[in-house]
Scaffold this active site. Sequence first.
Site, PDB file in Angstrom:
ATOM      1  N   LYS A  72     -55.338  52.148  35.958  1.00  0.00           N
ATOM      2  CA  LYS A  72     -54.555  53.199  36.580  1.00  0.00           C
ATOM      3  C   LYS A  72     -55.021  54.650  35.881  1.00  0.00           C
ATOM      4  CE  LYS A  72     -50.243  55.084  38.066  1.00  0.00           C
ATOM      5  NZ  LYS A  72     -48.616  54.871  37.951  1.00  0.00           N
ATOM      6  N   SER A 148     -46.182  54.724  42.184  1.00  0.00           N
ATOM      7  CA  SER A 148     -47.330  55.714  42.174  1.00  0.00           C
ATOM      8  C   SER A 148     -48.684  54.847  41.624  1.00  0.00           C
ATOM      9  CB  SER A 148     -47.215  56.593  41.077  1.00  0.00           C
ATOM     10  OG  SER A 148     -47.130  56.081  39.726  1.00  0.00           O
ATOM     11  N   SER A 172     -43.037  52.556  39.852  1.00  0.00           N
ATOM     12  CA  SER A 172     -44.240  52.700  40.055  1.00  0.00           C
ATOM     13  C   SER A 172     -45.167  51.702  39.884  1.00  0.00           C
ATOM     14  CB  SER A 172     -44.679  53.951  39.451  1.00  0.00           C
ATOM     15  OG  SER A 172     -44.174  55.049  39.947  1.00  0.00           O
TER      16      SER A 172
END
Length: 475
Positions: A72, A148, A172
């Site tokens: 990420k 997210s 997330s």
Amino acid sequence: MSLSTSTISALRQRLQAGEISAVDIVEDLAAAIAAKDGEIGSYLSQDLEAARTMAAQADLSKPLGGIPIAIKDNINVIGHPCTCGSRFLASGYTAPYDATVTELLKASGAVLFGRTNLDEFAMGSATENSALKLTRNPHDLSRIPGGSSGGSAAAVAADLAIAALGSDTGGSIRQPASHCGVVGLKPSYGRVSRYGLVAFASSLDQIGPLTKSVDDAALLLQAIAGPDRRDSTCLNLPVPDYLADLNKGVAGMRLGIPREYFGEGIDPAVREQVEAATKRLQAAGAELVDISLPHTEHAVATYYIIAPAEASSNLSRFDGIRYGKRADAPKDLADLYQRSREEGFGPEVKRRIILGTYVLSSGYYDAYYARAQKVRTLIRRDFETAFGQVDAILTPVAPAPARKIGENADDPLHEYLSDIFTLGPNLAGLCAISVPAGSVPSGEGTNLPVGLQILAPHMGESTLLRVAKAAEIAR
């Protein structure tokens, strides 16, 4: 069969048998990304040459030797971009150091390949808040992947990554895992170092894996867990062998069903799939126990005071001076600060900074932030009481399947309420996982994944993974 569709466990067997090479896996993934990621948008960047070099030099005797892992884009990898999905860091910022999890993955022999998209500074539940691109759900391109960590979840679900790392501040990892039909694990607070993770809310953030199987989640957690002197919140505790108890099943275990998580506001089709998953665990020998977590209704309000307050403090470092976006031709220092932040941050980040600054301001601190911390304690005590009765807790991950892209885009409160089932574990510091539980029809010819959330006590990842594996087998 394409190598990109395989699990870590399957690829490790083939690598050690000499059937394939680590470079073969990287090349196969690169081809899959080139063919499919244009429509999905899971990656912000890939350095194919660096990945080839790492793969060619990979030590296959190590636990993750030769396995590509996507990261990420709010986790530092030395020499690579770390944009956080924001214009603030998109113009040439390069990470000057490795995060601890990055170092540990390299030490385990993994090949780091690709930076995945996210809501800007990890603030969002859809990956629509990324300033750089839109990510779509591989199961239905008209829908969100969740957020997210939506880029990581979408990449794994679309077989554009073997596995990935995400971060979880209020759901997330688990929520996009549920929406995309993969496994997503949030470790206990303090189990995994946050050093090198760009902070959103420091008392809530944790890094964890998104994978195609529970076995792979255990393997990745094994690699990244452990103490770190550079992170004072990372606990100096030994790391158990997470694979040791993985296949012991749930016979004789007591699994809690909190009534507050199955009431009003949940999509009936989602409830049906989650309840069916709990019944399968009961058939496998577990006892289902009705429990109460009475302060659940306050989790959203509590989280959306504490998290923005911490974000307001953490994001004050983005000022246009030290790194990242800098306004052109400022009139003075105040103008430099103001315009750099105005031009660099997107609407949702600004909203949370303003909210956080307000609740921390003189005259409002006690009324909002201090009170929220007291309610957080009550939420934690609810879980402590529940775990005095049960070994683990079973809940939905999200009250509804993935929504359409752009739906409720002007209603942030609706988005915040979609996190109601995932916020509690972060506020209480628990470990939690989403495993695929089934799917529901979209009404438009596609099926949308639904996840089962499993919660275990702080530092109870062995129990968590054991129940998750049983759920995976029973499905």
